[in-house]
Design a protein around this motif. Structure first.
Motif, short mmCIF file in Angstrom:
data_model
loop_
_atom_site.label_atom_id
_atom_site.label_comp_id
_atom_site.label_asym_id
_atom_site.label_seq_id
_atom_site.Cartn_x
_atom_site.Cartn_y
_atom_site.Cartn_z
N UNK A 177 42.45 37.35 15.03
CA UNK A 177 41.95 35.98 14.80
C UNK A 177 43.07 34.96 14.67
N UNK A 178 44.33 35.42 14.70
CA UNK A 178 45.46 34.53 14.46
C UNK A 178 46.24 34.19 15.73
N UNK A 179 45.85 34.77 16.87
CA UNK A 179 46.62 34.60 18.09
C UNK A 179 45.84 33.79 19.11
N UNK A 180 46.51 32.82 19.70
CA UNK A 180 45.95 32.05 20.81
C UNK A 180 46.53 32.57 22.11
N UNK A 181 45.68 32.74 23.12
CA UNK A 181 46.11 33.30 24.40
C UNK A 181 45.85 32.30 25.51
N UNK A 182 46.84 32.10 26.34
CA UNK A 182 46.68 31.29 27.54
C UNK A 182 47.12 32.13 28.73
N UNK A 183 46.36 32.05 29.82
CA UNK A 183 46.69 32.83 31.01
C UNK A 183 46.53 31.95 32.25
N UNK A 184 47.20 32.37 33.32
CA UNK A 184 47.16 31.61 34.56
C UNK A 184 45.76 31.67 35.16
N UNK A 185 45.31 30.61 35.84
CA UNK A 185 44.01 30.66 36.51
C UNK A 185 43.99 31.70 37.62
N UNK A 186 42.86 32.32 37.80
CA UNK A 186 42.68 33.29 38.88
C UNK A 186 41.62 32.72 39.83
N UNK A 187 42.10 32.12 40.93
CA UNK A 187 41.19 31.44 41.85
C UNK A 187 41.20 32.16 43.20
N UNK A 188 40.85 31.47 44.27
CA UNK A 188 40.65 32.12 45.57
C UNK A 188 41.90 32.79 46.11
N UNK A 189 43.07 32.27 45.79
CA UNK A 189 44.29 32.88 46.31
C UNK A 189 44.55 34.26 45.69
N UNK A 190 43.81 34.62 44.64
CA UNK A 190 43.95 35.94 44.03
C UNK A 190 43.07 36.99 44.69
N UNK A 191 42.26 36.57 45.67
CA UNK A 191 41.43 37.53 46.42
C UNK A 191 42.28 38.20 47.50
N UNK A 192 43.26 38.97 47.07
CA UNK A 192 44.18 39.59 48.00
C UNK A 192 44.21 41.09 47.77
N UNK A 193 44.96 41.77 48.59
CA UNK A 193 45.00 43.23 48.50
C UNK A 193 45.87 43.72 47.36
N UNK A 194 46.83 42.90 46.91
CA UNK A 194 47.66 43.34 45.79
C UNK A 194 46.91 43.12 44.48
N UNK A 195 47.38 43.79 43.45
CA UNK A 195 46.71 43.73 42.15
C UNK A 195 47.48 42.82 41.21
N UNK A 196 46.96 41.63 40.93
CA UNK A 196 47.66 40.76 39.96
C UNK A 196 47.47 41.28 38.54
N UNK A 197 48.36 40.91 37.66
CA UNK A 197 48.19 41.27 36.25
C UNK A 197 48.06 40.00 35.42
N UNK A 198 47.57 40.20 34.22
CA UNK A 198 47.37 39.06 33.33
C UNK A 198 48.73 38.57 32.85
N UNK A 199 49.06 37.36 33.19
CA UNK A 199 50.31 36.75 32.72
C UNK A 199 49.97 35.87 31.52
N UNK A 200 49.85 36.54 30.38
CA UNK A 200 49.39 35.86 29.17
C UNK A 200 50.55 35.28 28.38
N UNK A 201 50.29 34.14 27.77
CA UNK A 201 51.23 33.53 26.84
C UNK A 201 50.57 33.50 25.47
N UNK A 202 51.31 33.93 24.46
CA UNK A 202 50.75 34.07 23.12
C UNK A 202 51.42 33.09 22.16
N UNK A 203 50.63 32.61 21.23
CA UNK A 203 51.17 31.75 20.17
C UNK A 203 50.26 31.86 18.96
N UNK A 204 50.77 31.42 17.82
CA UNK A 204 49.93 31.38 16.62
C UNK A 204 48.93 30.24 16.75
#
Length: 297
Positions: A177-204
């Motif tokens: 309950x103490x962590x805020x998470x921000x991640x990059x948008x996953x839109x149409x350009x992510x519909x590809x053959x490679x597997x993207x991962x969650x690029x999360x940024x954390x802060x209090x």
């Protein structure tokens, strides 16, 4: 006999035409029967109206898991980022002879514009997207990053398994309950053959900041229950010199923590660094026999 033969031939001809029409128009379900552009536009239209099953039918490569590819989850996505203004910018089906096409498409996901080239393929006279879902993995450092181990996807823990999601708003959060998470948008350009991962940024978040400040205040407050020159933990004071003052005669006051600030959140170890001067008033008996008043920083 001639009339009968011609009539029978006509009947056969009609049947053949009907069969051909059914075959060419696609007796199977899914995909786009017109063009590659129709398939892409149909897919986005299905997403826009929250129809997960119809959207998945626009690809003949089905995902291994559909946990997050339900209409309920999709409706949560479009409630946050409605899909609108779908437009085909270019239909490059020059490879249609070998069943391949590329469609340049743009669409609005909420206030974000997704502009991408989507790969398509033709199978049994129907056009399909290469993929109708984004294959997503946790960050490669998830095994050593404490914050990554708290990651959630649409409210469910997401720490080690591959997940599939539709493009658009992705609910990335934390079990803490103490962590805020921000991640990059996953839109149409992510519909590809490679597997993207969650690029999360954390802060209090605000609750985390308050929890840290409360913990600091409570640690200093524990000093007040002791008369020792150096109160025991969790009191963080280094204390007074015992060669000047009498042990057991210290009376610690409330600490002024106004200058103590949080300086760094370590997402790997889930710890917080803070610094600043804490001023604590104290009254204590000196070994010379008098009483000493003062402050300790």
């Amino acid at each position: 006999p001639l009339l009968i033969t011609l009539g029978a031939g006509a009947a056969v001809l009609v049947v053949v035409i009907i069969v051909l029409v059914i075959t060419l128009s696609g007796g199977n379900s899914g995909g786009g029967g017109g063009s590659a552009a129709d398939a892409v536009k149909g897919y986005l239209s299905a997403l826009a109206r929250g129809d997960a099953e119809a959207a998945l039918a626009y690809s003949d490569d089905q995902p291994a898991s559909k946990d997050f590819l339900t209409s309920d989850v999709l409706k949560k996505q479009i409630a946050k980022w409605p899909i609108s203004n779908i437009r085909i910018l270019n239909d490059d089906s020059s490879g249609s002879g070998i069943g391949m096409g590329q469609i340049h498409v743009a669409a609005n996901f909420g206030d974000k514009v997704s502009d991408a080239t989507v790969r398509t393929k033709r199978n049994k006279q129907r056009w399909y997207l290469d993929s109708a879902a984004i294959k997503l993995k946790p960050s490669p450092g998830a095994t050593i990053n404490g914050a990554d181990k708290t990651l959630t996807l649409f409210g469910k823990p997401f720490t080690g398994d591959t997940a599939y999601v539709f493009p658009g708003y992705i609910d990335i959060g934390s079990t803490s309950p103490y962590i805020e998470v921000k991640a990059q948008p996953l839109l149409l350009d992510s519909l590809t053959s490679y597997t993207p991962w969650v690029q999360a940024q954390y802060s209090l978040n605000d609750a985390g900041t308050k929890a840290v400040n409360d913990a600091i205040a409570n640690a200093f407050a524990s000093c007040r229950s002791s008369t020792a020159l150096k109160p025991p933990p969790p009191c963080p004071l280094e204390g007074l010199d015992d060669y000047k003052y009498v042990e057991g005669t210290a009376h610690w006051g409330a600490a002024d923590l106004s200058k103590v600030k949080i300086s760094f959140f370590d997402q790997f170890h889930l710890t917080v660094m803070f610094n600043g001067e804490a001023v604590v008033p104290v009254t204590v008996q000196t070994k010379s026999g008098g009483a000493g008043d003062g402050t300790v920083s």
